[in-house]
Design a protein around this motif. Structure first.
Motif, PDB file in Angstrom:
ATOM      1  N   ASN A   1       0.874  -1.175   0.000  1.00 16.66           N
ATOM      2  CA  ASN A   1       0.000   0.000   0.000  1.00 16.66           C
ATOM      3  C   ASN A   1       0.910   1.223   0.000  1.00 16.66           C
ATOM      4  OD1 ASN A   1      -2.003   1.867   0.331  1.00 16.66           O
ATOM      5  ND2 ASN A   1      -2.217   1.518   2.529  1.00 16.66           N
ATOM      6  N   VAL A   2       1.194   1.741  -1.173  1.00 16.47           N
ATOM      7  CA  VAL A   2       2.183   2.804  -1.303  1.00 16.47           C
ATOM      8  C   VAL A   2       1.527   4.158  -1.073  1.00 16.47           C
ATOM      9  CG1 VAL A   2       3.861   3.876  -2.836  1.00 16.47           C
ATOM     10  CG2 VAL A   2       3.468   1.414  -2.943  1.00 16.47           C
ATOM     11  N   GLU A   3       2.116   4.947  -0.178  1.00 17.04           N
ATOM     12  CA  GLU A   3       1.662   6.302   0.082  1.00 17.04           C
ATOM     13  C   GLU A   3       2.818   7.245  -0.180  1.00 17.04           C
ATOM     14  OE1 GLU A   3       0.012   6.599   3.964  1.00 17.04           O
ATOM     15  OE2 GLU A   3      -1.150   4.759   3.764  1.00 17.04           O
ATOM     16  N   GLU A   4       2.523   8.492  -0.287  1.00 15.95           N
ATOM     17  CA  GLU A   4       3.557   9.483  -0.583  1.00 15.95           C
ATOM     18  C   GLU A   4       4.546   9.580   0.568  1.00 15.95           C
ATOM     19  OE1 GLU A   4       3.985  14.207  -1.774  1.00 15.95           O
ATOM     20  OE2 GLU A   4       2.005  13.293  -1.528  1.00 15.95           O
ATOM     21  N   ILE A   5       5.807   9.556   0.237  1.00 11.75           N
ATOM     22  CA  ILE A   5       6.879   9.661   1.225  1.00 11.75           C
ATOM     23  C   ILE A   5       7.375  11.094   1.271  1.00 11.75           C
ATOM     24  CG2 ILE A   5       9.150   8.829   1.914  1.00 11.75           C
ATOM     25  CD1 ILE A   5       7.184   6.652   1.993  1.00 11.75           C
ATOM     26  N   PRO A   6       7.472  11.690   2.461  1.00 17.70           N
ATOM     27  CA  PRO A   6       7.972  13.056   2.554  1.00 17.70           C
ATOM     28  C   PRO A   6       9.447  13.137   2.186  1.00 17.70           C
ATOM     29  CG  PRO A   6       7.717  12.081   4.734  1.00 17.70           C
ATOM     30  CD  PRO A   6       7.107  11.129   3.762  1.00 17.70           C
TER      31      PRO A   6
ATOM     32  N   GLU B   1       5.800  -9.033   7.920  1.00 22.62           N
ATOM     33  CA  GLU B   1       5.915  -8.518   6.560  1.00 22.62           C
ATOM     34  C   GLU B   1       5.444  -7.077   6.508  1.00 22.62           C
ATOM     35  OE1 GLU B   1       4.820  -9.841   2.009  1.00 22.62           O
ATOM     36  OE2 GLU B   1       3.456 -10.400   3.620  1.00 22.62           O
ATOM     37  N   PRO B   2       6.262  -6.162   6.000  1.00 18.96           N
ATOM     38  CA  PRO B   2       5.849  -4.755   5.887  1.00 18.96           C
ATOM     39  C   PRO B   2       4.631  -4.594   4.982  1.00 18.96           C
ATOM     40  CG  PRO B   2       8.226  -5.000   5.570  1.00 18.96           C
ATOM     41  CD  PRO B   2       7.646  -6.373   5.540  1.00 18.96           C
ATOM     42  N   THR B   3       3.802  -3.620   5.294  1.00 16.53           N
ATOM     43  CA  THR B   3       2.634  -3.332   4.463  1.00 16.53           C
ATOM     44  C   THR B   3       3.021  -2.569   3.212  1.00 16.53           C
ATOM     45  OG1 THR B   3       2.240  -1.294   5.704  1.00 16.53           O
ATOM     46  CG2 THR B   3       1.056  -3.257   6.433  1.00 16.53           C
ATOM     47  N   SER B   4       4.265  -2.100   3.156  1.00 14.50           N
ATOM     48  CA  SER B   4       4.701  -1.279   2.035  1.00 14.50           C
ATOM     49  C   SER B   4       6.173  -1.509   1.757  1.00 14.50           C
ATOM     50  CB  SER B   4       4.472   0.200   2.362  1.00 14.50           C
ATOM     51  OG  SER B   4       5.189   1.036   1.484  1.00 14.50           O
ATOM     52  N   GLU B   5       6.567  -1.326   0.496  1.00 19.07           N
ATOM     53  CA  GLU B   5       7.980  -1.396   0.148  1.00 19.07           C
ATOM     54  C   GLU B   5       8.735  -0.170   0.649  1.00 19.07           C
ATOM     55  OE1 GLU B   5       7.153   0.351  -4.357  1.00 19.07           O
ATOM     56  OE2 GLU B   5       8.032  -1.635  -4.068  1.00 19.07           O
ATOM     57  N   ASN B   6       8.002   0.811   1.187  1.00 21.42           N
ATOM     58  CA  ASN B   6       8.606   2.031   1.723  1.00 21.42           C
ATOM     59  C   ASN B   6       8.682   2.030   3.250  1.00 21.42           C
ATOM     60  OD1 ASN B   6       8.953   3.304  -0.844  1.00 21.42           O
ATOM     61  ND2 ASN B   6       6.754   3.693  -0.869  1.00 21.42           N
ATOM     62  N   TRP B   7       8.508   0.878   3.849  1.00 24.69           N
ATOM     63  CA  TRP B   7       8.554   0.761   5.318  1.00 24.69           C
ATOM     64  C   TRP B   7       9.822   1.380   5.901  1.00 24.69           C
ATOM     65  CZ3 TRP B   7      11.470  -3.608   7.760  1.00 24.69           C
ATOM     66  CH2 TRP B   7      11.394  -3.571   9.161  1.00 24.69           C
ATOM     67  N   LEU B   8      10.966   1.023   5.350  1.00 19.76           N
ATOM     68  CA  LEU B   8      12.227   1.527   5.904  1.00 19.76           C
ATOM     69  C   LEU B   8      12.406   3.023   5.693  1.00 19.76           C
ATOM     70  CD1 LEU B   8      14.819  -1.301   5.134  1.00 19.76           C
ATOM     71  CD2 LEU B   8      13.671  -0.766   7.296  1.00 19.76           C
ATOM     72  N   LEU B   9      11.820   3.571   4.645  1.00 17.10           N
ATOM     73  CA  LEU B   9      11.901   5.019   4.444  1.00 17.10           C
ATOM     74  C   LEU B   9      11.184   5.767   5.563  1.00 17.10           C
ATOM     75  CD1 LEU B   9      11.343   5.373   0.579  1.00 17.10           C
ATOM     76  CD2 LEU B   9      13.481   5.683   1.854  1.00 17.10           C
ATOM     77  N   ASP B  10      10.139   5.143   6.121  1.00 14.00           N
ATOM     78  CA  ASP B  10       9.410   5.777   7.220  1.00 14.00           C
ATOM     79  C   ASP B  10      10.038   5.482   8.575  1.00 14.00           C
ATOM     80  OD1 ASP B  10       7.396   7.594   7.295  1.00 14.00           O
ATOM     81  OD2 ASP B  10       5.835   6.230   6.656  1.00 14.00           O
TER      82      ASP B  10
ATOM     83  N   LYS C   1       0.227   3.991   7.507  1.00 14.18           N
ATOM     84  CA  LYS C   1      -0.063   2.614   7.094  1.00 14.18           C
ATOM     85  C   LYS C   1       1.104   1.986   6.342  1.00 14.18           C
ATOM     86  CE  LYS C   1      -5.080   2.562   7.165  1.00 14.18           C
ATOM     87  NZ  LYS C   1      -6.330   2.275   6.428  1.00 14.18           N
ATOM     88  N   GLN C   2       1.878   2.798   5.634  1.00 11.51           N
ATOM     89  CA  GLN C   2       3.023   2.253   4.912  1.00 11.51           C
ATOM     90  C   GLN C   2       4.197   1.936   5.848  1.00 11.51           C
ATOM     91  OE1 GLN C   2       4.174   5.294   2.187  1.00 11.51           O
ATOM     92  NE2 GLN C   2       4.927   6.671   3.773  1.00 11.51           N
ATOM     93  N   ALA C   3       4.129   2.414   7.076  1.00  8.19           N
ATOM     94  CA  ALA C   3       5.198   2.164   8.046  1.00  8.19           C
ATOM     95  C   ALA C   3       4.857   1.022   8.985  1.00  8.19           C
ATOM     96  CB  ALA C   3       5.479   3.426   8.861  1.00  8.19           C
ATOM     97  N   GLN C   4       3.732   0.364   8.756  1.00 14.97           N
ATOM     98  CA  GLN C   4       3.302  -0.723   9.629  1.00 14.97           C
ATOM     99  C   GLN C   4       3.822  -2.068   9.134  1.00 14.97           C
ATOM    100  OE1 GLN C   4      -0.972  -0.416  10.197  1.00 14.97           O
ATOM    101  NE2 GLN C   4      -0.843   1.789  10.517  1.00 14.97           N
ATOM    102  N   VAL C   5       3.849  -3.019  10.053  1.00 12.43           N
ATOM    103  CA  VAL C   5       4.344  -4.356   9.749  1.00 12.43           C
ATOM    104  C   VAL C   5       3.326  -5.382  10.248  1.00 12.43           C
ATOM    105  CG1 VAL C   5       6.158  -6.046  10.228  1.00 12.43           C
ATOM    106  CG2 VAL C   5       6.761  -3.654   9.886  1.00 12.43           C
TER     107      VAL C   5
ATOM    108  N   ASN D   1      -5.243  -0.123  10.982  1.00 13.90           N
ATOM    109  CA  ASN D   1      -5.496  -1.316  10.176  1.00 13.90           C
ATOM    110  C   ASN D   1      -6.391  -2.354  10.854  1.00 13.90           C
ATOM    111  OD1 ASN D   1      -4.650  -1.614   7.464  1.00 13.90           O
ATOM    112  ND2 ASN D   1      -2.523  -1.400   8.098  1.00 13.90           N
ATOM    113  N   CYS D   2      -7.405  -1.896  11.579  1.00 12.60           N
ATOM    114  CA  CYS D   2      -8.328  -2.804  12.263  1.00 12.60           C
ATOM    115  C   CYS D   2      -9.784  -2.440  11.971  1.00 12.60           C
ATOM    116  CB  CYS D   2      -8.093  -2.765  13.777  1.00 12.60           C
ATOM    117  SG  CYS D   2      -6.476  -3.359  14.286  1.00 12.60           S
ATOM    118  N   ALA D   3     -10.031  -1.872  10.817  1.00 16.67           N
ATOM    119  CA  ALA D   3     -11.373  -1.376  10.495  1.00 16.67           C
ATOM    120  C   ALA D   3     -12.429  -2.469  10.520  1.00 16.67           C
ATOM    121  CB  ALA D   3     -11.356  -0.706   9.119  1.00 16.67           C
ATOM    122  N   SER D   4     -12.041  -3.712  10.273  1.00 16.69           N
ATOM    123  CA  SER D   4     -13.015  -4.808  10.235  1.00 16.69           C
ATOM    124  C   SER D   4     -13.646  -5.082  11.594  1.00 16.69           C
ATOM    125  CB  SER D   4     -12.336  -6.088   9.731  1.00 16.69           C
ATOM    126  OG  SER D   4     -11.297  -6.489  10.604  1.00 16.69           O
ATOM    127  N   MET D   5     -13.074  -4.535  12.672  1.00 15.98           N
ATOM    128  CA  MET D   5     -13.604  -4.783  14.013  1.00 15.98           C
ATOM    129  C   MET D   5     -14.491  -3.651  14.524  1.00 15.98           C
ATOM    130  SD  MET D   5     -10.451  -6.605  16.046  1.00 15.98           S
ATOM    131  CE  MET D   5      -9.294  -5.279  15.749  1.00 15.98           C
TER     132      MET D   5
END
Length: 344
Positions: free
Chosen positions: A5-10, A111-120, A220-224, A308-312
């Motif tokens: 889930n890719v989001e804009e990185i500052p 597993e990171p939710t995004s390939e940009n996890w480490l950038l955050d 969300k992109q920084a979550q694992v 990331n718990c909207a289903s509950m």
């Protein structure tokens, strides 16, 4: 595998960093999840995996991945009486092997939710920041146990992240955590609580985090995401380890957290007690409880979505009650049960 889930990185600098993962008999998880970490969108990082006395195919899996990824570094802890056992020793070996000062921690089943996890999760531009508290939800599965685990994770994160924002950080989770290598050695690592099997994450944060040196990351992109327990026995064993670590928190943190539990216990006890009095009292008790739930109905959905718990969102009133009584009962059992616990 999860979709990114890719989001804009500052715009920010990308200083080098080391990811540290401790694994014991995690061959399947490493084969499944480690590539998502090795393929992170970051220009300068290494991944240090500590093979902690595994007897499955962990070594073979890591050697195969090493052939493909040059930035994967392997550390092996041998099964020998010369060494202290437990995750803290493995984490310490990983930290010593890391070549960069900024360390990012996660687990083999994450597993990171995004390939940009480490950038955050990289070192913030604010140089006084020495600790980053991340968030790690559990994967959604069927059943009450999974719902309870995910809600407890949400509730725990809501607590420690809120306290950190208010200037009183008291814990973090090792599935998504970052801090300086220099901070670790300056404060003698895990020396104060090496005798306790758990606490490589929360006890370290509890002892070293301050309002000035700690930040949080909840994008969300920084979550694992992590694989949850699938049995009640495994979940109870995990809670037992965490209960032992909590007893070594700073006095002010234990007081505030205990006050939270006592207040919640008194609230539910009062509501239940009122149901056995006269009709007017019953109606007042029900009205108070419904007002309590209604307030959370307006607050929780946005937070559940953010974490990331909207289903509950439709089940949280029931889950909150179940979780409270489960943790109270488990806490009492932990006081009188067998004190010996292990990492794996």
């Amino acid at each position: 595998m999860l979709k990114f889930n890719v989001e804009e990185i500052p715009e920010t600098t990308t200083d080098p960093l080391s990811v540290i993962i401790c694994a014991r008999n995690e061959a399947k998880n490493l084969e499944t999840f480690l590539p998502a970490i090795l393929n992170q969108n970051h220009p300068n990082f290494e991944v240090v995996v500590v093979n902690d006395r595994s007897w499955d195919a962990t070594e073979q899996v890591l050697e195969q991945l090493k052939l493909k990824y040059e930035h994967l570094k392997l550390v092996t802890v041998l099964d020998s009486s010369k060494f202290l056992t437990g995750k803290k020793f493995a984490v310490t070996m990983g930290i010593k092997a890391a070549k960069h000062d900024w360390l990012v921690f996660t687990d083999a089943d994450c597993e990171p939710t995004s390939e940009n996890w480490l950038l955050d999760m990289q070192q913030p531009e604010e140089q006084r920041t020495e600790i980053l508290l991340g968030y790690s939800p559990y994967l959604r599965r069927k059943g009450l146990l999974n719902a309870l685990i995910r809600f407890e994770t949400f509730f725990t994160a809501l607590n420690y992240l809120s306290f950190a924002l208010k200037g009183m950080p008291y814990m973090g989770v090792g599935r998504n955590l970052a801090y300086r290598k220099s901070l670790f050695f300056k404060n003698k690592g895990f020396a104060a609580h090496m005798h306790i099997p758990s606490g490589d994450d929360d006890l370290f944060v509890n002892a070293n985090a301050t309002k000035n040196n700690t930040e949080i990351r909840i994008n969300k992109q920084a979550q694992v995401f992590s694989v949850p327990n699938t049995t009640w026995r495994g979940y109870l064993r995990q809670k037992k380890r965490h209960f032992g670590a909590g007893k070594m928190y700073r006095a002010k943190h234990k007081f505030v957290l205990s006050l939270q539990i006592i207040t919640q216990f008194l609230f539910y006890t009062l509501i239940i007690s009122c149901l056995f009095v006269n009709r007017d009292t019953q109606l007042i008790a029900v009205a108070i409880f419904l007002l309590f739930v209604l307030m959370k109905v307006f607050i929780y959905p946005k937070l559940l979505n953010k974490l990331n718990c909207a289903s509950m969102r439709w089940w949280f009133p029931i889950l909150e009650i179940l979780l409270f009584f489960f943790l109270v009962i488990n806490g009492f059992l932990g006081l009188f049960g067998n004190k010996k616990v292990h990492w794996k």
